[in-house]
Motif scaffolding. Sequence first.
Motif, mmCIF file in Angstrom:
data_model
loop_
_atom_site.group_PDB
_atom_site.id
_atom_site.type_symbol
_atom_site.label_atom_id
_atom_site.label_comp_id
_atom_site.label_asym_id
_atom_site.label_seq_id
_atom_site.Cartn_x
_atom_site.Cartn_y
_atom_site.Cartn_z
ATOM 1 N N SER A 113 0.848 -1.198 0.000
ATOM 2 C CA SER A 113 0.000 0.000 0.000
ATOM 3 C C SER A 113 0.881 1.245 0.000
ATOM 4 C CB SER A 113 -0.930 0.012 1.221
ATOM 5 O OG SER A 113 -0.183 0.074 2.418
ATOM 6 N N ILE A 114 0.307 2.347 -0.495
ATOM 7 C CA ILE A 114 1.050 3.604 -0.587
ATOM 8 C C ILE A 114 0.131 4.783 -0.269
ATOM 9 C CG2 ILE A 114 2.605 2.724 -2.369
ATOM 10 C CD1 ILE A 114 0.996 4.410 -4.407
ATOM 11 N N ASP A 163 4.562 7.727 0.073
ATOM 12 C CA ASP A 163 4.903 6.927 1.242
ATOM 13 C C ASP A 163 4.680 5.463 0.897
ATOM 14 O OD1 ASP A 163 5.434 9.229 2.650
ATOM 15 O OD2 ASP A 163 3.497 9.283 3.678
ATOM 16 N N ILE A 164 5.730 4.656 1.012
ATOM 17 C CA ILE A 164 5.653 3.236 0.714
ATOM 18 C C ILE A 164 5.492 2.479 2.031
ATOM 19 C CG2 ILE A 164 6.742 1.293 -0.465
ATOM 20 C CD1 ILE A 164 6.302 3.606 -2.347
ATOM 21 N N ASN A 216 -5.094 -2.832 -6.894
ATOM 22 C CA ASN A 216 -6.401 -3.451 -6.661
ATOM 23 C C ASN A 216 -6.903 -4.249 -7.872
ATOM 24 O OD1 ASN A 216 -8.355 -3.993 -4.769
ATOM 25 N ND2 ASN A 216 -9.676 -2.293 -5.398
ATOM 26 N N ILE A 217 -6.043 -5.136 -8.362
ATOM 27 C CA ILE A 217 -6.388 -5.927 -9.532
ATOM 28 C C ILE A 217 -5.839 -7.349 -9.331
ATOM 29 C CG2 ILE A 217 -4.297 -5.218 -10.771
ATOM 30 C CD1 ILE A 217 -5.902 -5.323 -13.373
ATOM 31 N N SER A 218 -6.573 -8.345 -9.786
ATOM 32 C CA SER A 218 -6.144 -9.736 -9.626
ATOM 33 C C SER A 218 -4.958 -10.040 -10.530
ATOM 34 C CB SER A 218 -7.297 -10.686 -9.953
ATOM 35 O OG SER A 218 -7.575 -10.652 -11.349
ATOM 36 N N ARG A 219 -4.282 -11.143 -10.257
ATOM 37 C CA ARG A 219 -3.124 -11.528 -11.044
ATOM 38 C C ARG A 219 -3.492 -11.802 -12.498
ATOM 39 N NH1 ARG A 219 0.946 -12.532 -7.205
ATOM 40 N NH2 ARG A 219 0.044 -12.618 -5.126
ATOM 41 N N ASN A 236 -3.291 -2.669 -2.129
ATOM 42 C CA ASN A 236 -3.049 -3.750 -3.096
ATOM 43 C C ASN A 236 -2.342 -3.221 -4.350
ATOM 44 O OD1 ASN A 236 -4.428 -5.688 -1.448
ATOM 45 N ND2 ASN A 236 -6.362 -4.813 -2.166
ATOM 46 N N VAL A 237 -1.282 -2.466 -4.125
ATOM 47 C CA VAL A 237 -0.548 -1.839 -5.223
ATOM 48 C C VAL A 237 0.457 -2.830 -5.805
ATOM 49 C CG1 VAL A 237 1.073 0.008 -5.827
ATOM 50 C CG2 VAL A 237 -0.819 0.457 -4.237
#
Length: 311
Positions: free
Chosen positions: A187-188, A272-273, A237-240, A201-202
């Motif tokens: 997340s960021i 911010d990571i 925010n995306i599935s594999r 979910n980045v």
Amino acid sequence: MKVVFIINEKAGNGAAKRKWKNLRKSLQIPYKLEYTEYPGHATEIAKRYATIATKFSDKHLLIAIGGDGTVHEVVQGVITTGEVYIGAISAGSGNDFGRGYETFTEASEIVRFTQQHSNAKVMDIGVLQKNDETLYYINNAGIGFDAYISKISNESKLKRYFNFFRLGKLTYVFFLLKALNRFKTFSIKVIHNGEEQVYDNVWLVVASNQPYFGGGMKISPSSNPSDHNIELTIIYNISRLKLLLLFSTVFFGKHTGIKAVQQYSGEAFEVDIHGEVIGHTDGEFAGITEKNQRIHFGVMHHAWHLARKTS
């Protein structure tokens, strides 16, 4: 004008060596020749000639023959040096620099530039700052999935086989598939123009100074290396499976309208990571972030001079 060729003979599994061999047959001007021997050597060479050029007000044309990493190193050595022009002959596996910037292909183009160097163009350079460290990028800098792919690709012997069979463009795609099930999202928080936005979910955060990365993927279609802005691309925010399908659209720059893709444009961003995530600049390893570390992405105006073809 002094002409210096800086050659990475290992680039493209010998492609740089082959291109130089063909080029020099028709090169009818005086020149100096430098070969890189280790990571960072091209920067040292470029700095040496930049110092000479500045001290004696003597124009120099430095031509990098190699991949994106070689050009990246050469430019590092001449930032803000007005007496030096940078040219390139693409001979790596990805060659994204050659897609986003004009490069030389024939000896006659180099000769014409030495005679009419008014065709040089002033370029920006991207800046990445973390803690007390400042890094630069001519193409792009990334945190996350793309940096992870670059690292495992650069460390793998398979990359040499791809280059040997002239399949360098497939290198990124191959290692993308390999990395898909291993990488953990993060997340960021992005701070831009006084506003904050959190993303969960980045997969990756990429700051772009020109459109291309990953061997021809048009990650940031509107990026221009001389407009004093950079573009920040976030995929989240995306599935594999959907990420894999998304990457198939990136080659054509058709991904920007997808919900999982967010893009910003501006002179500077703070990010911010919220995790320990790998980073890169122009595909070169740039360390691993600390938890909750703040990264500054910016741009330096008028940082270097690109030598272009003269009609």
